[in-house]
Design a protein around this motif. Structure first.
Motif, mmCIF file in Angstrom:
data_model
loop_
_atom_site.group_PDB
_atom_site.id
_atom_site.type_symbol
_atom_site.label_atom_id
_atom_site.label_comp_id
_atom_site.label_asym_id
_atom_site.label_seq_id
_atom_site.Cartn_x
_atom_site.Cartn_y
_atom_site.Cartn_z
ATOM 1 N N LEU A 13 9.153 -25.520 -28.557
ATOM 2 C CA LEU A 13 8.497 -25.011 -29.806
ATOM 3 C C LEU A 13 8.248 -23.641 -29.036
ATOM 4 O O LEU A 13 7.982 -22.563 -30.087
ATOM 5 C CB LEU A 13 7.886 -25.380 -29.735
ATOM 6 N N ARG A 14 7.494 -24.053 -28.141
ATOM 7 C CA ARG A 14 6.588 -23.416 -27.436
ATOM 8 C C ARG A 14 6.984 -22.156 -27.231
ATOM 9 O O ARG A 14 7.301 -21.006 -26.679
ATOM 10 C CB ARG A 14 5.526 -23.794 -26.233
ATOM 11 N N GLN A 15 8.170 -22.590 -25.855
ATOM 12 C CA GLN A 15 8.708 -21.286 -25.134
ATOM 13 C C GLN A 15 10.166 -21.007 -25.458
ATOM 14 O O GLN A 15 9.923 -19.740 -25.709
ATOM 15 C CB GLN A 15 9.300 -21.906 -23.746
ATOM 16 N N THR A 16 11.025 -21.435 -26.540
ATOM 17 C CA THR A 16 12.090 -20.752 -27.196
ATOM 18 C C THR A 16 11.496 -20.943 -28.316
ATOM 19 O O THR A 16 12.006 -18.668 -28.830
ATOM 20 C CB THR A 16 12.767 -21.692 -27.206
ATOM 21 N N GLY A 17 10.824 -21.321 -28.811
ATOM 22 C CA GLY A 17 10.084 -20.711 -30.621
ATOM 23 C C GLY A 17 9.406 -20.004 -30.117
ATOM 24 O O GLY A 17 8.737 -19.358 -31.301
ATOM 25 N N GLY A 18 8.260 -19.429 -29.756
ATOM 26 C CA GLY A 18 6.834 -18.216 -28.890
ATOM 27 C C GLY A 18 6.009 -19.509 -30.250
ATOM 28 O O GLY A 18 5.305 -18.277 -30.215
ATOM 29 N N VAL A 19 6.224 -20.439 -30.585
ATOM 30 C CA VAL A 19 5.239 -20.972 -31.186
ATOM 31 C C VAL A 19 3.618 -21.424 -30.466
ATOM 32 O O VAL A 19 3.701 -21.580 -29.284
ATOM 33 C CB VAL A 19 5.260 -22.118 -31.643
ATOM 34 N N THR A 20 2.590 -20.868 -30.625
ATOM 35 C CA THR A 20 1.337 -20.955 -30.032
ATOM 36 C C THR A 20 0.214 -21.276 -31.338
ATOM 37 O O THR A 20 -0.690 -22.273 -30.613
ATOM 38 C CB THR A 20 0.671 -19.655 -30.018
ATOM 39 N N ASP A 21 0.757 -22.135 -32.843
ATOM 40 C CA ASP A 21 -0.070 -23.130 -33.361
ATOM 41 C C ASP A 21 -0.206 -24.075 -32.520
ATOM 42 O O ASP A 21 0.334 -25.167 -32.603
ATOM 43 C CB ASP A 21 0.818 -22.438 -35.047
ATOM 44 N N GLU A 22 -1.266 -25.052 -32.166
ATOM 45 C CA GLU A 22 -2.059 -26.157 -31.509
ATOM 46 C C GLU A 22 -1.238 -27.723 -32.625
ATOM 47 O O GLU A 22 -1.428 -28.160 -32.146
ATOM 48 C CB GLU A 22 -3.530 -25.983 -31.957
ATOM 49 N N ALA A 23 -1.592 -27.422 -34.105
ATOM 50 C CA ALA A 23 -1.078 -28.330 -34.664
ATOM 51 C C ALA A 23 0.220 -28.643 -34.460
ATOM 52 O O ALA A 23 0.465 -29.480 -34.757
ATOM 53 C CB ALA A 23 -2.004 -28.728 -36.552
ATOM 54 N N MET A 24 0.791 -27.451 -34.088
ATOM 55 C CA MET A 24 2.340 -27.726 -34.514
ATOM 56 C C MET A 24 2.406 -28.029 -32.877
ATOM 57 O O MET A 24 3.820 -28.916 -33.536
ATOM 58 C CB MET A 24 3.686 -26.204 -35.134
ATOM 59 N N LEU A 25 2.306 -27.404 -32.181
ATOM 60 C CA LEU A 25 2.482 -27.963 -30.927
ATOM 61 C C LEU A 25 2.521 -29.522 -30.582
ATOM 62 O O LEU A 25 2.847 -30.401 -30.513
ATOM 63 C CB LEU A 25 1.524 -27.326 -29.203
ATOM 64 N N VAL A 26 0.846 -29.982 -31.091
ATOM 65 C CA VAL A 26 0.656 -30.880 -31.207
ATOM 66 C C VAL A 26 2.013 -32.643 -32.313
ATOM 67 O O VAL A 26 1.864 -33.365 -31.544
ATOM 68 C CB VAL A 26 -1.149 -31.008 -31.434
ATOM 69 N N ALA A 27 2.164 -31.862 -33.485
ATOM 70 C CA ALA A 27 2.839 -32.149 -33.837
ATOM 71 C C ALA A 27 4.410 -32.822 -32.992
ATOM 72 O O ALA A 27 4.504 -34.001 -33.573
ATOM 73 C CB ALA A 27 3.132 -31.757 -35.276
#
Length: 153
Positions: free
Chosen positions: A11-25
């Motif tokens: 999610l972080r590396q490929t998706g580029g997502v930095t939203d903390e709640a999403m990374l925790v989920a």
């Protein structure tokens, strides 16, 4: 323990997502299903946004009355249909996490399972692609599609 970390990293590396709640989920997609942890505990520890996403990602199980008299194949189909219904109702943020979760699960199934079990994972994954709009996250959607093709042959 590797699966949740893999989901979060994708999610972080490929998706580029930095939203903390999403990374925790992404780290906790199965925590309510597979442990004694409650959504209230997730909320207390990680906040409302993370708890809401975990709630969306928590799989519904059929009731005893829904499963009564079903053989293994019919039970699998019922659970698969319920999963797809749940995915269809997810927010785009939860769908992004679910795409990463499915990619990880499908890759693992391709490495460790054979026959009917792999066919079922591929079939379910194709239904994910039909249910989750590509516009939710084109890169992750395309990665799932490529994984389906690679694992499904």
């Amino acid at each position: 323990v590797f699966h949740p970390v893999e989901v979060m990293l994708r999610l972080r590396q490929t998706g580029g997502v930095t939203d903390e709640a999403m990374l925790v989920a992404a780290l906790l997609p199965d925590v309510v299903e597979e442990t004694g942890t409650t959504l209230a505990e997730v909320q207390e520890r990680f906040g409302e946004n993370a708890a809401q996403l975990v709630a969306e990602l928590t799989r519904r199980e059929p009731s005893p009355s829904e499963t009564e008299g079903l053989d293994k194949d019919a039970l699998w189909r019922l659970r698969a249909d319920m999963l797809i219904e749940d995915v269809a109702e997810m927010s785009p943020r939860a769908m992004m996490v679910k795409l990463c979760d499915r990619i990880s699960n499908l890759e693992e199934a391709g490495r460790t399972r054979r026959g009917k079990k792999v066919v079922r994972y591929v079939w379910q994954s194709e239904r994910f692609l039909e249910t989750i709009p590509r516009t939710v996250h084109p890169v992750l959607w395309d990665e799932l599609k490529a994984t389906v093709k690679r694992v499904g042959g």
